[in-house]
Structures are given as C-alpha cells and as structure tokens.
Design an enzyme around this catalytic site. Structure first.
Site, PDB file in Angstrom:
ATOM      1  N   SER A  73       0.863  -1.180   0.000  1.00  0.00           N
ATOM      2  CA  SER A  73       0.000   0.000   0.000  1.00  0.00           C
ATOM      3  C   SER A  73       0.895   1.224   0.000  1.00  0.00           C
ATOM      4  O   SER A  73       2.080   1.148   0.336  1.00  0.00           O
ATOM      5  CB  SER A  73      -0.929  -0.012   1.216  1.00  0.00           C
ATOM      6  OG  SER A  73      -0.202  -0.218   2.409  1.00  0.00           O
ATOM      7  N   GLU A  87       1.249   5.592   0.816  1.00  0.00           N
ATOM      8  CA  GLU A  87       0.704   6.762   1.502  1.00  0.00           C
ATOM      9  C   GLU A  87       1.070   8.035   0.740  1.00  0.00           C
ATOM     10  O   GLU A  87       2.203   8.203   0.292  1.00  0.00           O
ATOM     11  CB  GLU A  87       1.254   6.849   2.926  1.00  0.00           C
ATOM     12  CG  GLU A  87       0.701   8.057   3.688  1.00  0.00           C
ATOM     13  CD  GLU A  87       1.135   8.081   5.131  1.00  0.00           C
ATOM     14  OE1 GLU A  87       0.735   7.153   5.869  1.00  0.00           O
ATOM     15  OE2 GLU A  87       1.894   8.993   5.516  1.00  0.00           O
ATOM     16  N   ASP A 131      -1.290  14.988  15.848  1.00  0.00           N
ATOM     17  CA  ASP A 131      -0.301  15.744  16.612  1.00  0.00           C
ATOM     18  C   ASP A 131      -0.965  16.877  17.375  1.00  0.00           C
ATOM     19  O   ASP A 131      -1.793  17.599  16.815  1.00  0.00           O
ATOM     20  CB  ASP A 131       0.766  16.324  15.673  1.00  0.00           C
ATOM     21  CG  ASP A 131       1.553  15.215  14.983  1.00  0.00           C
ATOM     22  OD1 ASP A 131       1.746  14.165  15.619  1.00  0.00           O
ATOM     23  OD2 ASP A 131       1.946  15.405  13.822  1.00  0.00           O
ATOM     24  N   PHE A 172      12.378  14.778   9.535  1.00  0.00           N
ATOM     25  CA  PHE A 172      11.221  13.923   9.830  1.00  0.00           C
ATOM     26  C   PHE A 172      11.477  13.061  11.054  1.00  0.00           C
ATOM     27  O   PHE A 172      10.619  12.921  11.912  1.00  0.00           O
ATOM     28  CB  PHE A 172      10.952  13.002   8.629  1.00  0.00           C
ATOM     29  CG  PHE A 172       9.957  13.554   7.673  1.00  0.00           C
ATOM     30  CD1 PHE A 172       9.909  14.899   7.384  1.00  0.00           C
ATOM     31  CD2 PHE A 172       9.059  12.705   7.047  1.00  0.00           C
ATOM     32  CE1 PHE A 172       8.992  15.413   6.497  1.00  0.00           C
ATOM     33  CE2 PHE A 172       8.135  13.215   6.154  1.00  0.00           C
ATOM     34  CZ  PHE A 172       8.100  14.573   5.873  1.00  0.00           C
ATOM     35  N   HIS A 219       3.783  -1.015   3.746  1.00  0.00           N
ATOM     36  CA  HIS A 219       3.126   0.273   3.503  1.00  0.00           C
ATOM     37  C   HIS A 219       4.222   1.297   3.238  1.00  0.00           C
ATOM     38  O   HIS A 219       5.056   1.570   4.110  1.00  0.00           O
ATOM     39  CB  HIS A 219       2.311   0.660   4.742  1.00  0.00           C
ATOM     40  CG  HIS A 219       1.507   1.908   4.577  1.00  0.00           C
ATOM     41  ND1 HIS A 219       0.372   1.965   3.806  1.00  0.00           N
ATOM     42  CD2 HIS A 219       1.677   3.165   5.092  1.00  0.00           C
ATOM     43  CE1 HIS A 219      -0.144   3.187   3.856  1.00  0.00           C
ATOM     44  NE2 HIS A 219       0.634   3.933   4.627  1.00  0.00           N
TER      45      HIS A 219
END
Length: 276
Positions: free
Chosen positions: A6, A8, A99, A206, A256
């Site tokens: 998958s 994102e 968040d 990140f 993913h």
C-alpha cells in the site's frame, strides 16, 4: 513474490502539486496496491484536501484509506465527517490521535486514538476497516515502552482491524514489537511502514520530529555524502531494500510505503524485491 503493498500520500497544496501527484499515483498503480492512504492534517483546509484526494483515488478505481485524526474534534464533527466519507464510498480509515499543536493541552472530546476507534465502531459498526498506528521504537510521548504497548493494545481492543507502523530502519525493533503484541494475545496484522531514503536533510528532519531512529552508521554515511544526491539515493535504495528483504524473509503481512508523493524510489525498491 505476492505480498500486499500500500502507498501513503499527502494532500497537495497547489494545482501543480495535485497534477504531479496524479502522475505519481498512475506510476504506482502499476504495482496493484491493496489501497492508498491519504494523510489528514489538523484544520479545515488540509482536511478538505484529504477528502478531495481520497475521492480522486476512488474515482481512479483504487481503494482509498482516509487518515482520520481526532485532536480538537467533537463527536458531532466526527459524525459529519464519517457520513461524508461513507457517502463517498470510503471503506478504510487510518484512525489516529493526531499531533497536538504546541500549548494545546488535551482539548476536544477525544483524548486518545482508542477513544476515536471505539466511537467509530459504536457509530458505524463494521462499515470501515480501521488501521491504527504502531511504534516499534516507542511513541516519542509515551511514558515507557510498556505504557506504549498497552496504549496500542487498547486501540486494538477498541476495534482496530490492523496496524501500520511508524517507519524504522532497525528490523529487530519491529520483530520485538510484534512479539510483544502477540504475547498480549493480540493477533492483528502489524504492517511495517517503509520510508524510502531520497534526501538526508528531509529524513533527519522527519525522524527528529516523529521519534524514528536513524542508526548512527546510516546517519554518518548520509552526512558524509553532503550534497551528492545521486550517492544519497543509491545508498538509500540499498539500505531500504536490504531492510525490506529481511522483513519479507520473516513473513510480514504486507508493506506500507511512505511515498512522499514521489514514485521513483518506491518503484525501484518494489522492482528489486520482485514484488510486482
């Protein structure tokens, strides 16, 4: 190798970004993803972008999973958004707390992702397949490793179908997390989240923000390449492919990919793994 994969994406902010993402999706659809997920930011504008991108993916004939965060949400707003997603034909959600903005406290009617999962199940029954987040290297705000594990268990018991992990570069952290989850008697699939490495500055930023650990040897190699983007990408492909090979050999239930709205690195990793 036949392994569910998958992808994102994040909602683009400009018409140019939207067009670029359409081309990225078309390139990645060639790998027949089980679904594509779209991230969901706090605040109305990003949410509209999320729903719009989800609708485009559905219209392209691919299953879409909408990220759904509950920070600052009320039961009434969540109810409205669930109805809109159902009307659109969405059958998958990635249920998250989201968040907390700085200085925010615990506002809203949902304090934890488990509250959101339980509410969605109570409101919509089995209308949605729900994914939740998992943190093999422990959520940065968790009081302890055990507290984080218990929080995960609470989400699963509230009605989650499966989990997608934060990205990681240490396979042992993932294997240990899955072992701990199984020891608690939870048998949900825990799908590893994979982050291709294409930019060292972006990856460092990140990782510092989300608590994902970059092993020292990887960090130092990336720093050593400086601005040599070709070497960074080549090294990144080798590192992430080797990680994925370890995971595949252990029989993970899927993968993913955090694509960052780009097709190149993800496509090359999939090719090297013979996944498509």
């Amino acid at each position: 190798m036949n392994l569910p994969i998958s992808f994102e994406f994040f909602p683009p902010k400009t018409p140019e970004g939207a067009e670029k993402l359409r081309l990225t999706r078309q390139a990645l659809y060639a790998h027949q993803p089980e679904f594509c997920s779209v991230t969901f930011g706090a605040g109305g504008s990003t949410q509209e972008g999320t729903f719009g991108t989800v609708k485009e993916i559905l219209d392209e004939g691919v299953e879409a999973a909408c990220h759904f965060s509950c920070v600052g949400a009320t039961k009434a707003t969540v109810r409205q958004q669930l109805a809109a997603l159902q009307a659109m034909g969405v059958k998958r959600l990635v249920a998250l707390r989201g968040d907390l903005p700085s200085g925010y406290g615990m506002g809203g009617e949902f304090h934890y992702a488990s509250d959101l999962v339980a509410f969605i199940r109570a409101e919509t029954g089995d209308a949605f397949r729900m994914e939740v987040a998992a943190y093999p290297e422990i959520h940065p705000q968790a009081k302890s490793a055990d507290a984080d594990l218990q929080a995960f268990a609470t989400k699963v018991r509230a009605g989650a179908n499966s989990a997608i992990t934060q990205y990681f570069f240490n396979a042992d952290a993932y294997f240990r997390f899955v072992d701990d989850v199984r020891r608690l008697g939870l048998d949900v699939p825990v799908v590893p989240g994979i982050m291709p490495i294409t930019s060292s500055t972006q990856l460092m930023r990140f990782s510092d923000a989300c608590g994902a650990e970059i092993p020292r040897w990887i960090r130092l190699r990336l720093q050593g390449y400086g601005d040599d983007t070709a070497s960074i990408k080549s090294f990144g492909l080798d590192v992430v492919t080797a990680l994925c090979e370890q995971l595949c050999a252990a029989g993970v239930p899927g993968m993913h990919f955090y694509t960052m709205n780009q097709a190149g690195a993800t496509t090359e990793i999939i090719r090297r793994l013979n996944l498509a």
